[in-house]
Write a protein that holds these residues in place. Structure first.
Motif, mmCIF file in Angstrom:
data_model
loop_
_atom_site.group_PDB
_atom_site.id
_atom_site.type_symbol
_atom_site.label_atom_id
_atom_site.label_comp_id
_atom_site.label_asym_id
_atom_site.label_seq_id
_atom_site.Cartn_x
_atom_site.Cartn_y
_atom_site.Cartn_z
ATOM 1 N N SER A 388 3.206 3.557 0.075
ATOM 2 C CA SER A 388 1.937 4.279 0.134
ATOM 3 C C SER A 388 1.522 4.767 -1.247
ATOM 4 O O SER A 388 0.354 4.632 -1.644
ATOM 5 N N ASN A 389 2.464 5.332 -1.993
ATOM 6 C CA ASN A 389 2.152 5.829 -3.337
ATOM 7 C C ASN A 389 1.734 4.712 -4.280
ATOM 8 O O ASN A 389 0.804 4.869 -5.083
ATOM 9 N N LEU A 390 2.421 3.569 -4.221
ATOM 10 C CA LEU A 390 2.088 2.439 -5.091
ATOM 11 C C LEU A 390 0.671 1.944 -4.824
ATOM 12 O O LEU A 390 -0.096 1.651 -5.749
ATOM 13 N N THR A 391 0.328 1.836 -3.545
ATOM 14 C CA THR A 391 -1.021 1.387 -3.183
ATOM 15 C C THR A 391 -2.069 2.404 -3.629
ATOM 16 O O THR A 391 -3.140 2.046 -4.135
ATOM 17 N N LYS A 392 -1.744 3.682 -3.459
ATOM 18 C CA LYS A 392 -2.687 4.738 -3.811
ATOM 19 C C LYS A 392 -2.962 4.769 -5.322
ATOM 20 O O LYS A 392 -4.095 4.977 -5.763
ATOM 21 N N ARG A 393 -1.908 4.542 -6.111
ATOM 22 C CA ARG A 393 -2.063 4.592 -7.567
ATOM 23 C C ARG A 393 -2.896 3.439 -8.111
ATOM 24 O O ARG A 393 -3.486 3.536 -9.183
ATOM 25 N N GLN A 394 -2.950 2.335 -7.379
ATOM 26 C CA GLN A 394 -3.688 1.155 -7.834
ATOM 27 C C GLN A 394 -5.141 1.156 -7.369
ATOM 28 O O GLN A 394 -5.871 0.192 -7.607
ATOM 29 N N ASN A 395 -5.552 2.220 -6.697
ATOM 30 C CA ASN A 395 -6.917 2.293 -6.162
ATOM 31 C C ASN A 395 -7.507 3.675 -6.444
ATOM 32 O O ASN A 395 -6.786 4.593 -6.848
ATOM 33 N N PRO A 396 -8.817 3.830 -6.243
ATOM 34 C CA PRO A 396 -9.458 5.125 -6.518
ATOM 35 C C PRO A 396 -8.837 6.265 -5.716
ATOM 36 O O PRO A 396 -8.384 6.065 -4.586
ATOM 37 N N ASN A 397 -8.839 7.438 -6.326
ATOM 38 C CA ASN A 397 -8.297 8.619 -5.670
ATOM 39 C C ASN A 397 -9.330 9.171 -4.687
ATOM 40 O O ASN A 397 -10.239 9.903 -5.070
ATOM 41 N N SER A 398 -9.201 8.796 -3.429
ATOM 42 C CA SER A 398 -10.173 9.209 -2.419
ATOM 43 C C SER A 398 -9.482 9.334 -1.071
ATOM 44 O O SER A 398 -8.359 8.848 -0.875
ATOM 45 N N ALA A 399 -10.166 9.995 -0.133
ATOM 46 C CA ALA A 399 -9.624 10.133 1.217
ATOM 47 C C ALA A 399 -9.474 8.772 1.885
ATOM 48 O O ALA A 399 -8.535 8.548 2.659
ATOM 49 N N LEU A 400 -10.409 7.843 1.583
ATOM 50 C CA LEU A 400 -10.346 6.512 2.182
ATOM 51 C C LEU A 400 -9.078 5.778 1.763
ATOM 52 O O LEU A 400 -8.372 5.206 2.591
ATOM 53 N N TRP A 401 -8.770 5.803 0.460
ATOM 54 C CA TRP A 401 -7.593 5.077 -0.007
ATOM 55 C C TRP A 401 -6.302 5.838 0.286
ATOM 56 O O TRP A 401 -5.226 5.239 0.357
ATOM 57 N N SER A 402 -6.397 7.140 0.482
ATOM 58 C CA SER A 402 -5.236 7.886 0.957
ATOM 59 C C SER A 402 -4.847 7.409 2.346
ATOM 60 O O SER A 402 -3.658 7.278 2.670
ATOM 61 N N PHE A 403 -5.863 7.115 3.179
ATOM 62 C CA PHE A 403 -5.602 6.562 4.511
ATOM 63 C C PHE A 403 -5.101 5.128 4.428
ATOM 64 O O PHE A 403 -4.087 4.770 5.036
ATOM 65 N N HIS A 404 -5.807 4.266 3.671
ATOM 66 C CA HIS A 404 -5.435 2.851 3.621
ATOM 67 C C HIS A 404 -4.040 2.643 3.034
ATOM 68 O O HIS A 404 -3.313 1.730 3.450
ATOM 69 N N SER A 405 -3.647 3.449 2.070
ATOM 70 C CA SER A 405 -2.333 3.284 1.467
ATOM 71 C C SER A 405 -1.225 3.481 2.503
ATOM 72 O O SER A 405 -0.257 2.704 2.561
ATOM 73 N N LEU A 406 -1.380 4.489 3.347
ATOM 74 C CA LEU A 406 -0.384 4.723 4.394
ATOM 75 C C LEU A 406 -0.514 3.714 5.524
ATOM 76 O O LEU A 406 0.483 3.309 6.139
ATOM 77 N N GLN A 407 -1.719 3.258 5.778
ATOM 78 C CA GLN A 407 -1.947 2.242 6.809
ATOM 79 C C GLN A 407 -1.223 0.947 6.469
ATOM 80 O O GLN A 407 -0.497 0.379 7.301
ATOM 81 N N TYR A 408 -1.404 0.460 5.236
ATOM 82 C CA TYR A 408 -0.752 -0.783 4.827
ATOM 83 C C TYR A 408 0.770 -0.637 4.832
ATOM 84 O O TYR A 408 1.496 -1.582 5.181
ATOM 85 N N ALA A 409 1.257 0.541 4.444
ATOM 86 C CA ALA A 409 2.704 0.762 4.427
ATOM 87 C C ALA A 409 3.286 0.712 5.843
ATOM 88 O O ALA A 409 4.333 0.105 6.076
ATOM 89 N N LEU A 410 2.599 1.343 6.802
ATOM 90 C CA LEU A 410 3.107 1.373 8.169
ATOM 91 C C LEU A 410 3.023 0.008 8.853
ATOM 92 O O LEU A 410 3.804 -0.286 9.764
#
Length: 455
Positions: A388-410
């Motif tokens: 989740s952290n790796l995905t989040k760091r490679q994308n804009p800091n936003s609520a949308l990517w905070s969700f998508h980062s954990l979504q892809y990880a799960l």
């Protein structure tokens, strides 16, 4: 009289297994803890890995002692230490994350005593279909306890304005109750009693020879690897699902990340209820289906586990995919996926007992716990958090990517479940021969003991 004692044993086992599963208080109060300690997604996973690492390493010691010493005393001591440590941990200052990790590690070392030994006692009290039914009663405690962890953790913390410490104190008080039940209700049965042996001191082999024999048991090892993938997925989903559902709700409502208690804990309570109901249905359904299927196929147990997990893969993957579209659909799909996933809880536990002789059951249980937890739920929250952290760091800091980062990880959990289904199917090719071999070893052990103890 034996029925009464056995019923008391099972009540005490199930009671403490519920209490032990109250460690699922952590995911329910995850947002508050993460804010208190000021840590990111990957570091919060260290709490679980600290607990589980000591848990599985201590299980090896309990496995050795469980085949050679009084098992009831070992469990009582372990439960008492667990309860006291949990209570002391509730007073940890919010800023002292290191101290909290150390206490969680001690909890793991003490808590491993019960699940390592309890199944072998149940195996010594019952045999055949009766053992299967008693094991599914015992295993019902896991989803019930984990669900209660979410509900109690969220309710108590919410009622006290975010003070999560009291949730841990309630858990420790219930742990003391479990100790008292063990002292007054649980009796130590002879090892192998259900198979007709009345020995008080059953294991005559060295620990290394026991480990070597168990390692050669292919159905046991494949079943353990399948259980490892179950633990990986259940551990990761159980740890991160409340936070994931909260982030999904924020996206659906098009709001900034919610900071209020109500929104934090509604999803934890709903997920807890879903876990309880799905777990209870799944455990019972798995046993009933396997029992009926076994009339036509002696390999029914691993086959039901394997196909159940393969079916669970589809529902879990789609559930995570649809989270930012419909939370109702997500909850329904998680519910179905959990039912299929938890069908194997009691069945796989029964398999790991009947393919091993009574002389090695505690050691085998310890080995299974070490592998399935160390490679499963001990590391899965950390791995999912790091993805989740790796995905989040490679994308804009936003609520949308905070969700998508954990979504892809799960979503990775769904592929792990698929792998586990394959392991269970592989074990079905060896289960008949391994069960026959275990029965032969049981008879040989009894004969060897008679020769050694005779004047």
């Amino acid at each position: 009289m034996r029925r009464l004692i056995s019923g008391c044993d099972l009540y005490s086992f199930s009671d403490y297994n519920n209490l032990y599963s109250l460690l699922f208080l952590l995911p329910a109060i995850l947002p508050y803890r993460q804010a208190s300690f000021n840590i990111d997604d990957s570091r919060i996973g260290l709490i679980k890995i600290a607990f589980m690492s000591c848990y599985v390493l201590s299980a090896l010691l309990y496995g050795y002692l469980g085949d050679r010493c009084n098992r009831t005393c070992i469990m009582c001591v372990g439960m008492a230490i667990w309860s006291v440590t949990e209570f002391y941990g509730s007073f940890t200052p919010d800023e002292n994350f290191t101290q909290f990790l150390v206490l969680k590690a001690l909890l793991g070392a003490a808590g491993a005593s019960f699940p390592t030994i309890a199944p072998s006692i149940i195996a010594d009290l019952f045999v055949g279909d009766q053992r299967s039914h008693m094991l599914y009663i015992y295993n019902l405690a896991a989803p019930l306890g984990s669900g209660l962890g979410y509900v109690i953790g969220s309710t108590v913390t919410n009622a006290l304005g975010g003070n999560w410490h009291w949730a841990l104190r309630i858990s420790s008080a219930l742990g003391i109750l479990g100790v008292l039940l063990m002292i007054f209700l649980v009796k130590e049965p002879p090892r192998g009693a259900a198979e007709g042996n009345s020995s008080k001191s059953f294991s005559l082999k060295t620990w290394l020879s026991d480990v070597k024999q168990i390692s050669k048991n292919r159905s046991f090892m494949f079943c353990t690897l399948g259980k490892t993938t179950v633990n990986f997925s259940v551990g990761a989903i159980g740890f991160w699902a409340p936070e994931f559902l909260l982030r999904a709700r924020n996206i659906l409502q098009e709001n900034a990340p919610c900071q209020t208690d109500v929104s934090n804990y509604n999803d934890s309570m709903i997920f807890g209820i879903v876990t309880v109901v799905a777990g209870m249905i799944g455990v019972v359904a798995g046993v009933k289906i396997a029992k009926r299927f076994k009339k036509y196929n002696p390999r029914a147990d691993p086959l039901v586990c394997g196909f159940g997990m393969l079916g669970s893969t589809i529902f879990l993957f789609v559930a995570f995919y649809l989270a930012n579209i419909s939370l109702v659909a997500t909850y329904v799909l998680i519910f179905i996926g959990d039912i299929l996933l938890m069908m194997n809880f009691s069945i796989s536990a029964d398999v790991r007992l009947y393919v091993v002789s009574p002389a090695r059951r505690s050691t085998a249980q310890a080995m299974s716990m070490m592998i399935s937890h160390l490679l499963g739920d001990a590391i899965s929250p950390l791995i999912i958090g790091e993805i989740s952290n790796l995905t989040k760091r490679q994308n804009p800091n936003s609520a949308l990517w905070s969700f998508h980062s954990l979504q892809y990880a799960l979503m990775a959990c769904a592929f792990v479940v698929t792998l586990g289904g394959g392991f269970f199917l592989l074990s079905s090719f060896f289960i008949e021969k391994d069960r026959e071999k275990a029965d032969m070893e049981d008879k040989d052990c009894v004969l060897e003991e008679v020769i050694v103890t005779s004047p």
